[in-house]
Design an enzyme around this catalytic site. Sequence first.
Site, short mmCIF file in Angstrom:
data_model
loop_
_atom_site.label_atom_id
_atom_site.label_comp_id
_atom_site.label_asym_id
_atom_site.label_seq_id
_atom_site.Cartn_x
_atom_site.Cartn_y
_atom_site.Cartn_z
N ASP A 189 30.23 73.85 64.56
CA ASP A 189 29.90 75.07 65.31
C ASP A 189 28.99 74.69 66.48
OD1 ASP A 189 27.73 74.50 63.52
OD2 ASP A 189 26.93 76.50 63.91
N HIS A 536 36.17 69.42 60.53
CA HIS A 536 35.98 70.82 60.93
C HIS A 536 35.10 70.79 62.17
CE1 HIS A 536 35.42 75.16 60.44
NE2 HIS A 536 34.15 74.94 60.76
N ASP A 585 40.87 65.83 53.93
CA ASP A 585 40.78 65.55 55.37
C ASP A 585 41.51 66.67 56.12
OD1 ASP A 585 40.30 64.41 57.77
OD2 ASP A 585 41.76 62.78 57.54
N GLU A 594 33.08 69.07 57.40
CA GLU A 594 32.43 69.33 58.67
C GLU A 594 31.61 68.08 59.04
OE1 GLU A 594 30.52 73.14 58.97
OE2 GLU A 594 30.10 72.87 61.10
O1 9MR Z 1 24.16 71.62 55.67
C1 9MR Z 1 24.01 72.96 55.23
C2 9MR Z 1 24.12 73.00 53.74
O2 9MR Z 1 23.03 72.31 53.16
C3 9MR Z 1 24.18 74.44 53.26
O3 9MR Z 1 24.42 74.43 51.87
C4 9MR Z 1 25.29 75.16 53.99
C5 9MR Z 1 25.43 76.62 53.57
O4 9MR Z 1 24.32 77.35 53.93
O5 9MR Z 1 25.07 75.11 55.39
C6 9MR Z 1 25.06 73.82 55.90
O6 9MR Z 1 24.77 73.86 57.25
C7 9MR Z 1 25.73 74.37 58.15
C8 9MR Z 1 24.97 75.29 59.10
O7 9MR Z 1 24.50 76.41 58.41
C9 9MR Z 1 25.78 75.70 60.32
N1 9MR Z 1 26.32 74.53 60.99
C10 9MR Z 1 27.12 73.70 60.12
C11 9MR Z 1 26.31 73.22 58.95
C12 9MR Z 1 27.15 72.27 58.07
O8 9MR Z 1 28.17 72.88 57.41
#
Ligand code: 9MR
Length: 615
Positions: A189, A536, A585, A594
């Site tokens: 994102d 992702h 993948d 991601e």
């Molecule tokens: O890395 C984060 C993980 O520890 C959390 O469990 C998750 C759900 O809240 O979110 C991950 O962080 C994401 C972030 O909120 C938005 N950008 C992408 C991050 C990786 O998925």
Amino acid sequence: MRPGLLFSALTVMMMAGAAVAQDAPSPIVLNQTGLESAGPKLAILADPATTPLDWRLTDAQGRTVATGKTQPFGDDAASGQHVHQIDFSNVRQAGQGYRLTVGDKASRPFSLTATPDGRLLRASLSFFYQQRSGVPIEAALVERPDLARPAGHRPDKATCFNLADPKGQVWPGCDYTLDASGGWYDAGDQGKYVVNGGISVWTLVNAYERAQVLKRPRALAEVADGTLAVPERGNGVPDLLDEARFELEFLLAMQVPEGKSLEVPLGDQKDNAGHYVLSRIDAGGLVHQKIADAHWTGLPTAPADDHVTRYLYYPTTAASLNLAAVAAQAARVWKDVDAAFAQRCLDAARRAFAAAQRHPDILAQVAFDGSGGYGDTHLADEVYWAAAELYATTGEPAYLAVLRASPYFTGAEGTGDLSWGSVATAGALTLALAPSHLDDVDRRRVRAQVTALADGYVADEGKTGYRLPFASAAYPWGSNGAILSRAMVLGAAYDLTGKAAYRTAVVDAADYVLGRNPLDRSYVTGFGARPMQNPHHRFWAHQADARYPSPPSGVLSGGPNSSAMDDPVAKTMKGNCAPQTCWADDYRAYTMNEVTINWNAPLAWVALWLDDTAP
Ligand code: 9MR
């Protein structure tokens, strides 16, 4: 087909960013990028046999160079396999085309190398350049022309969120806008989040500070000016610091100007409608949690094509402490690089820390649409980290007093795994390393805490079939990042003690993410025979739309996640995968595949550290 034609067809495919066909999984797995000729060497065979099996190592000419017996580990919960370990550390002759065989099972050919080539370090750092917001990504600085792109979010100016959140609470906004241009996009994102940006930049700067304090010429040379593909090369400043500063400038821009008041939630107070009760406070010096889109964009969306309105989200105590920590660290490291910048960082750090002490309970726990939460309600670790960095930089008694009051300092509480929401270990690593004003007793205690944490990770190695310093029954979101963060602690423990077991565990962690895992997968793009290809990510979205590029090399997948299996791909796997195999993948698999700045940062740290300490 003439060789020339084949070459050009391949080139066109690569230029277009197409995914490349991969080998089938191999029954004997190891680091797909090869092993250090003088380092520890382990391969894994999944086989139901309960007794040791004969293995044979052959060289490129097919000559047997070593034989031995596998060590049966037995049933391994993380992989769901019956595992045998093949330790061939005694073989130390550098070369290519080695192959391990057990009966009719064989590994792919692999190399043993004597000298690190720095490729993983450079590629893992290029990820940060390519995540930059507000500047064009230049074709001359990336590995394929299709990875170049126009600047996104230029400028990234926003006011405070003033719409209804998903629960219907209407937020009051604020009477200012900030120019928060620059910095790195967080992940797939295009949000920019202070707590995650902070831990990521801290990790890169720590890699540098370690090399500097311990006087490691090899490591310093590897990140010196002119070594990385960044626009600032040639400016006389180490390129790693140039990359870090690009993020630091953004983090500094997220600080609330002096004299501003804001309505924010304090603690957990909610009204009858379940809305947060807001209180008006003097917010100067606090730091906004994030700047992000008002709603989620789809995949693909190139940064320059994101036209959703962006907002600042209310400042939090965690984000403020986070800036205090990284700006204090920067003040130390930039002192002799750019004294004016160092001073600006120190001023910002002091103000952020003071503001966080005035407002200790502004928590990031409200769900907004369009961005991740990075919610955190336990802030004692952030306090410890910020105080540690400020004390290491200034030596002032007020910060020492905060340290002394912390359970992490006394040892009443362990500092625990390092992550975006658990940062006490960052404080401990700094206090253990940085020349500071701690007395010997305190310094020895902090160092003993770091090695004790590392001892626990080494103990985990013995509990896992694939021998890695991570024996959790469930695999968390970003498990690869978690494993490499442990490797940083192990690296620091090795620096402190020189004990071989710590370094072996760092190698084990790297081996795991580069292919020694039950999926026989390199989780780093462009490295090894079976690398991840379809993250992702809103720009490297070739799988979603062939007009977009595949990822560049050096990008780490979040990795297996058996804990939060709610993306469309994970949902179909739930209940059917052992923790280390809950991964696909696939660009839709946002809980498993991601890519983020806080996972690539420990990858870069470990890559530099391994190069630096290679035997
Ligand atoms: O890395 C984060 C993980 O520890 C959390 O469990 C998750 C759900 O809240 O979110 C991950 O962080 C994401 C972030 O909120 C938005 N950008 C992408 C991050 C990786 O998925």
